[in-house]
Design a protein around this motif. Structure first.
Motif, mmCIF file in Angstrom:
data_model
loop_
_atom_site.group_PDB
_atom_site.id
_atom_site.type_symbol
_atom_site.label_atom_id
_atom_site.label_comp_id
_atom_site.label_asym_id
_atom_site.label_seq_id
_atom_site.Cartn_x
_atom_site.Cartn_y
_atom_site.Cartn_z
ATOM 1 N N ALA A 184 -1.270 -7.114 1.824
ATOM 2 C CA ALA A 184 -1.946 -6.853 0.164
ATOM 3 C C ALA A 184 -2.523 -8.097 -0.533
ATOM 4 C CB ALA A 184 -0.902 -5.977 -0.668
ATOM 5 N N ILE A 332 -3.049 3.025 0.697
ATOM 6 C CA ILE A 332 -3.955 2.015 1.404
ATOM 7 C C ILE A 332 -4.561 3.000 2.272
ATOM 8 C CG2 ILE A 332 -4.142 0.003 2.747
ATOM 9 C CD1 ILE A 332 -0.807 0.825 1.156
ATOM 10 N N CYS A 367 -6.819 -0.598 -1.801
ATOM 11 C CA CYS A 367 -5.505 -0.254 -2.226
ATOM 12 C C CYS A 367 -5.598 0.372 -3.525
ATOM 13 C CB CYS A 367 -4.822 -1.596 -2.111
ATOM 14 S SG CYS A 367 -4.344 -2.468 -0.658
#
Length: 392
Positions: A184, A332, A367
């Motif tokens: 991330a 995601i 995301c």
């Protein structure tokens, strides 16, 4: 009479492959070998609802127990495949039995990566990959116990959230500069760390683990800084390793997992692989990838079943994943490896936003935090190049 189709493994991909073989019209014998004593079950709840006692073991089962005998699927639990013999088209079990096969599918999944520090073998050190792992952890996880989680990825943070609600005193130790660093961007990492801190979980980043202290049982975690964290329990959450040994010893090609083509076929035309253990070519991302996700296990197993029966298959999915932490759902779509810039949309302070990842001007992943609409739109948008390619 032809030899059976043998499925090595009894997890999500294995169960789906067996179901799909029957759905595709295969009427021959199916043998499934599983080294656990449990019928195929879903694993994501292990670090979430099942860990916290919010879900019973029977609700983890993918199919009712009578499904397998009723469908003519011979599930042999507590049976480990120890040797794959391509020249003989046979699988040898730990009981010394050789099972011939017409087609074999390897769906052996992954195992927890070992914590590479002294003391990792002490009592009180756990990992979470199976029902039995969770049962042992829960038996030791008394309210007030000090739990140190080594690893600030999805599993580490999910367990931290549930353990915190169970009344444990939780500290997360992450060697990278931020949690979720490998999966991330900084906005997501900052939000995830803040979520843990807001619930009273301590988060230490850019901090390594030197050793686990204790005589027979763990009593502390010595950090790279020299400080020692008292610990009644330690959870290792430092990733997973694909179980490729059986395939490698049989001479099958290995490349970040068992190497398969878009039809889930290995370097041996009679042996296939699917799920967490298999790496496959992705036209969408222009490289070979291996995915550790439920959706990949399901979809690649469906593709493998069709391919095993001679069907035309070109498996190339848009990857997607999710993580539940407290009341937050992180979803995601796509793979963010190699992203060059991001765009954040929504209200970060309110905990409802999404981050879009770009390589140049090309969107490669999204995301979403508590924003299911952006997740679904992203999956469709990322799949568009595939659909256009098929149309062309």
């Amino acid at each position: 009479m032809s030899a059976p189709f043998v499925i090595i493994g009894a997890g999500q991909a294995a169960a789906q492959a067996a179901v799909s073989l029957r759905a595709e019209g295969y009427g021959g014998e199916i043998v499934m070998l599983g080294d656990e004593t449990h019928l195929p079950y879903q694993r994501p709840p292990l670090s979430k609802a099942f860990l916290a006692g919010e879900m019973s073991a029977d609700r983890l089962e993918l199919k009712a127990p009578n499904f397998y005998p009723d469908s003519g699927i011979d599930v042999r639990l507590g049976t480990r495949a120890v040797r794959l013999l391509p020249a003989e088209k046979a699988v040898e079990t730990d009981g010394g039995i050789r099972i011939p096969y017409e087609r074999a599918l390897i769906a052996t999944g992954t195992r927890a990566r070992a914590l590479p520090v002294p003391g990792a073998d002490l009592q009180g050190v756990f990992s979470i990959r199976t029902i039995d792992d969770v049962a042992r952890f829960r038996a030791a996880a008394q309210a007030g116990a000090k739990l140190v989680i080594v690893g600030g990825g999805y599993i580490g943070l999910e367990v931290a959230a549930k353990a915190n609600k169970m009344g444990l005193d939780v500290t997360v130790v992450e060697g990278q500069p931020r949690v979720l660093a490998r999966v991330a961007c900084e906005d997501i990492s900052r939000y995830a760390a803040g979520l843990q801190l807001a619930h009273g979980v301590r988060v230490l980043t850019a901090t390594g683990v030197a050793t686990l202290t204790g005589t027979d049982r763990v009593s502390g975690v010595e950090l790279s800084t020299g400080a020692v964290l008292p610990a009644d329990l330690v959870l290792s959450a430092v990733g997973a390793v694909p179980n490729v040994e059986l395939a490698a010893e049989a001479g099958l090609a290995i490349e970040n997992g068992i190497k398969v083509d878009a039809a889930a076929r290995t370097s041996d035309p009679c042996i296939f692989a699917a799920g967490d253990v298999a790496s496959f070519p992705s036209a969408l991302y222009g490289r070979r990838i291996r995915l550790e996700s439920v959706q990949n296990a399901i979809d690649q197993a469906k593709a493998a079943a069709k391919s095993m029966l001679g069907g035309a298959v070109a498996y190339d999915p848009v990857p997607w994943f999710w993580s539940d932490q407290y009341d937050t759902k992180l979803q995601i779509a796509g793979l963010l490896d190699g992203f060059e810039r991001t765009e954040t949309e929504g209200d970060v302070a309110a905990g409802r936003f999404c981050v879009r990842y770009f390589a140049g001007e090309r969107p490669i992943a999204v995301c979403s935090v508590n924003d299911p609409r952006s997740h679904m739109l992203a999956r469709r948008a990322l799949a568009a190049p595939l659909a256009q390619g098929s149309a062309a």
